[in-house]
Design a protein around this motif. Sequence first.
Motif, PDB file in Angstrom:
ATOM      1  N   ILE A   1      -9.336   5.309  -9.113  1.00 38.09           N
ATOM      2  CA  ILE A   1      -8.103   6.104  -9.179  1.00 38.09           C
ATOM      3  C   ILE A   1      -6.926   5.147  -9.305  1.00 38.09           C
ATOM      4  N   ARG A   2      -6.053   5.412 -10.282  1.00 35.91           N
ATOM      5  CA  ARG A   2      -4.817   4.637 -10.446  1.00 35.91           C
ATOM      6  C   ARG A   2      -3.635   5.571 -10.219  1.00 35.91           C
ATOM      7  N   LEU A   3      -2.832   5.269  -9.192  1.00 41.59           N
ATOM      8  CA  LEU A   3      -1.668   6.090  -8.855  1.00 41.59           C
ATOM      9  C   LEU A   3      -0.391   5.289  -9.086  1.00 41.59           C
ATOM     10  N   PRO A   4       0.608   5.889  -9.744  1.00 36.71           N
ATOM     11  CA  PRO A   4       1.889   5.193  -9.904  1.00 36.71           C
ATOM     12  C   PRO A   4       2.598   5.035  -8.563  1.00 36.71           C
ATOM     13  N   ARG A   5       3.274   3.898  -8.393  1.00 32.62           N
ATOM     14  CA  ARG A   5       3.957   3.671  -7.117  1.00 32.62           C
ATOM     15  C   ARG A   5       5.116   4.657  -6.911  1.00 32.62           C
ATOM     16  N   ARG A   6       5.843   4.948  -8.001  1.00 29.70           N
ATOM     17  CA  ARG A   6       6.994   5.836  -7.898  1.00 29.70           C
ATOM     18  C   ARG A   6       6.841   6.938  -8.926  1.00 29.70           C
TER      19      ARG A   6
ATOM     20  N   ALA B   1     -12.140   0.283  -1.714  1.00 25.62           N
ATOM     21  CA  ALA B   1     -11.344  -0.921  -1.930  1.00 25.62           C
ATOM     22  C   ALA B   1     -10.023  -0.538  -2.593  1.00 25.62           C
ATOM     23  N   THR B   2      -8.996  -1.350  -2.345  1.00 27.62           N
ATOM     24  CA  THR B   2      -7.699  -1.137  -2.994  1.00 27.62           C
ATOM     25  C   THR B   2      -7.197  -2.462  -3.564  1.00 27.62           C
ATOM     26  N   HIS B   3      -6.481  -2.397  -4.654  1.00 27.55           N
ATOM     27  CA  HIS B   3      -5.712  -3.521  -5.177  1.00 27.55           C
ATOM     28  C   HIS B   3      -4.552  -2.946  -5.970  1.00 27.55           C
ATOM     29  N   ASP B   4      -3.552  -3.735  -6.245  1.00 30.88           N
ATOM     30  CA  ASP B   4      -2.333  -3.175  -6.830  1.00 30.88           C
ATOM     31  C   ASP B   4      -1.655  -4.163  -7.759  1.00 30.88           C
ATOM     32  N   ASP B   5      -0.693  -3.627  -8.523  1.00 32.40           N
ATOM     33  CA  ASP B   5       0.223  -4.434  -9.302  1.00 32.40           C
ATOM     34  C   ASP B   5       1.616  -3.840  -9.118  1.00 32.40           C
ATOM     35  N   ASP B   6       2.560  -4.222  -9.957  1.00 31.39           N
ATOM     36  CA  ASP B   6       3.936  -3.766  -9.759  1.00 31.39           C
ATOM     37  C   ASP B   6       4.090  -2.267  -9.930  1.00 31.39           C
TER      38      ASP B   6
ATOM     39  N   PRO C   1       0.795  -1.241   0.000  1.00 29.92           N
ATOM     40  CA  PRO C   1       0.000   0.000   0.000  1.00 29.92           C
ATOM     41  C   PRO C   1       0.819   1.279   0.000  1.00 29.92           C
ATOM     42  N   VAL C   2       2.166   1.194   0.012  1.00 27.16           N
ATOM     43  CA  VAL C   2       2.989   2.402   0.090  1.00 27.16           C
ATOM     44  C   VAL C   2       3.156   2.996  -1.313  1.00 27.16           C
ATOM     45  N   VAL C   3       2.868   4.302  -1.435  1.00 28.62           N
ATOM     46  CA  VAL C   3       2.946   5.015  -2.718  1.00 28.62           C
ATOM     47  C   VAL C   3       3.669   6.333  -2.489  1.00 28.62           C
ATOM     48  N   GLU C   4       4.462   6.760  -3.474  1.00 28.06           N
ATOM     49  CA  GLU C   4       5.090   8.085  -3.407  1.00 28.06           C
ATOM     50  C   GLU C   4       4.075   9.128  -3.860  1.00 28.06           C
ATOM     51  N   CYS C   5       3.649   9.981  -2.932  1.00 32.67           N
ATOM     52  CA  CYS C   5       2.626  10.984  -3.259  1.00 32.67           C
ATOM     53  C   CYS C   5       2.698  12.111  -2.248  1.00 32.67           C
ATOM     54  N   ASP C   6       1.885  13.118  -2.479  1.00 30.67           N
ATOM     55  CA  ASP C   6       1.708  14.232  -1.536  1.00 30.67           C
ATOM     56  C   ASP C   6       0.534  13.860  -0.629  1.00 30.67           C
ATOM     57  N   ALA C   7       0.809  13.540   0.627  1.00 29.43           N
ATOM     58  CA  ALA C   7      -0.236  13.040   1.525  1.00 29.43           C
ATOM     59  C   ALA C   7      -1.370  14.048   1.703  1.00 29.43           C
ATOM     60  N   GLU C   8      -1.028  15.318   1.789  1.00 30.46           N
ATOM     61  CA  GLU C   8      -2.079  16.329   1.998  1.00 30.46           C
ATOM     62  C   GLU C   8      -3.001  16.414   0.789  1.00 30.46           C
TER      63      GLU C   8
ATOM     64  N   PHE D   1       1.272   0.201 -10.295  1.00 30.41           N
ATOM     65  CA  PHE D   1       0.196   1.094  -9.868  1.00 30.41           C
ATOM     66  C   PHE D   1      -0.538   0.540  -8.649  1.00 30.41           C
ATOM     67  N   LEU D   2      -1.104   1.469  -7.877  1.00 29.19           N
ATOM     68  CA  LEU D   2      -2.052   1.131  -6.818  1.00 29.19           C
ATOM     69  C   LEU D   2      -3.396   1.725  -7.205  1.00 29.19           C
ATOM     70  N   THR D   3      -4.459   0.921  -7.128  1.00 32.58           N
ATOM     71  CA  THR D   3      -5.791   1.351  -7.553  1.00 32.58           C
ATOM     72  C   THR D   3      -6.694   1.498  -6.329  1.00 32.58           C
ATOM     73  N   ILE D   4      -7.382   2.644  -6.271  1.00 33.11           N
ATOM     74  CA  ILE D   4      -8.358   2.915  -5.206  1.00 33.11           C
ATOM     75  C   ILE D   4      -9.727   3.034  -5.863  1.00 33.11           C
ATOM     76  N   GLU D   5     -10.709   2.295  -5.347  1.00 31.04           N
ATOM     77  CA  GLU D   5     -12.059   2.371  -5.875  1.00 31.04           C
ATOM     78  C   GLU D   5     -13.010   2.765  -4.756  1.00 31.04           C
ATOM     79  N   MET D   6     -13.880   3.754  -5.050  1.00 32.04           N
ATOM     80  CA  MET D   6     -14.922   4.155  -4.104  1.00 32.04           C
ATOM     81  C   MET D   6     -16.268   3.953  -4.771  1.00 32.04           C
ATOM     82  N   ALA D   7     -17.105   3.071  -4.198  1.00 43.60           N
ATOM     83  CA  ALA D   7     -18.408   2.742  -4.775  1.00 43.60           C
ATOM     84  C   ALA D   7     -19.505   3.083  -3.777  1.00 43.60           C
TER      85      ALA D   7
END
Length: 588
Positions: free
Chosen positions: A578-583, A507-512, A474-481, A514-520
């Motif tokens: 939402i798909r966020l790159p890990r790095r 819900a969250t799931h990931d691959d090498d 679940p760790v991603v490089e991002c701006d937490a705020e 990206f990390l994906t966040i889904e809100m339903a």
Amino acid sequence: MTIRKTLLVAFLSVGLLPAILLASLAFVKAREAVQAEIERNLAIQATGVAADIDKMMFERLQNAATWSHLDIMQDLQVRDVDKRLSHFLSDLHAGYKDVYLALACVDRDGRIISSSDAAEVGRRVTDRPVWLGAALSGADVALESPTGQEDGALVMRVPVASAFAGGTLGQLRLKLDWTEIDDVLDQATSGGGRMLAVLDREGRLIAASKELRARGMLLGKALAAWRTGATGPTVSVRPGAPVADSDVIVGAARAHGYANFAGFGWTTLIIQPVDQALAPVHRMALIFLGLLGLIMLLTFSMASWVSREIARPVAALTGFARGYMRNKVLQAPPVARGGEVGELTDAFVQMMRDIDQSQQNLVRASKLAVVGEMSSVIAHEVRTPLGILRSSAQMLQRESGISDEGRELVGFIESETERLNRLVSAMLDTARPRAPSYAAVDMHALIEKSIAMLGAQADRKQVSVTARLRAVKPVVECDAEQITQVLLNLLMNGLQILDHGGQIELATHDDDAFLTIEMADDGPGIDPAERTRVFEAFFFKREGGIGLGLAIVQQIVGAHGGEIEAAESKLGGALFRIRLPRRQSGET
């Protein structure tokens, strides 16, 4: 000598006369175009000022309605024996000293019980006739007649209902600084030679820029006939009396209210004298006539040997000017051949380029002005409720009976209002969003924190918020705020649209990579035709919305190199993925 005269006459007939006619036509067209542009600007400015005044009045009315419902107002029942209410009013006055001249609470007999001005306590006041009224947040707010203005004040009053015995305990009275409206009008007309007036429904001049105030026209009906009956902005040319000695262009716009405030039906007038508006065109005409006279003198002295050479460049220059008039696009300029004709060609081409550049600058300035206004609107739209939330949180912190859980929630409120206040300040400081500050962030912890922040709101609506966090890393490089703002915006959207008993699932799931966040949710969902438009600025369906939340979400996600899309959820409502790159690229 005869040949020279013949060449001179031929040149004047074939070259100069058409050029003069063409230039005259160009200046007539330019005058019409400038006047049309000025009329459009007046209509836009009138609409903008009317909207600003409606927003300003809405904020004052909303403040009065909100404050009248506060628990501390019940101290009127015990005549404010411990002076809590007086201290509260003093604090409000200190925080809003540029808005209100004084705040006071009076009992049913009209005697002042509490006031931001201690010298006023005990004095009896008499209600003046009601001028205007509005119902906001369950309270009836009344404005007293403008004939009761004292030292630039306009009195607003709202009843304070008893929470125990029914009926009213008295009323909250607020003295608005009416000169604030005049300051808005003075700033809107600063340096432009324009005059600005606001008329009420009866046509009385209730506010004006300094030129009209200096004429002693306030509360008169001299401009009543200039009001517009149309729903949209209008522009007209009128005799200038009594505000000017020449004809004036008048842009008029009726106020249409703000948010759930229907407005008072006021009309805003932007007035500009025609001579003053068209002065730049007249100066340009004089300059060109002077230049043309000089060219004619040179032509008479040199026409005997330059007529053939002059004919071709003049024709090329005429074609260049006609092409610009026809297509409004600068073509390749004619080749200069030296001498006076070459100078004329260079000067005319440069003048056309300057005109074209001026038009482009005007369009660019108009767009920047719109962006500035909307930034101001957004900033003030957020800052007003933030101030109320922060004040409320600080007051709750001082309550002795608050539970540990309640104190933690109050801490959430205060910290988040501080964070949002910083975001608003950043919006006012620059038109561009702040670049993300990247750090390694546990996205699961961030999601759980965001859910906790809105837990109280979800409980009030009995909305179930569940998290199915299945991402392995679940760790991603991002701006937490900024990502917190994304999550809160999406959760708030869900809470606002869902009925009582609704469901939200994260819900969250990931691959090498990206990390994906889904809100339903199980709400009404999003029309498939509008799923791409929901991220556009100022597109909204919910009543009272301004259409910026999802636009900001998309902007933040895009700045992180990610993607966001809207779809239909398995629960039958809306799904945001939402798909966020890990790095981040370039990060080490």
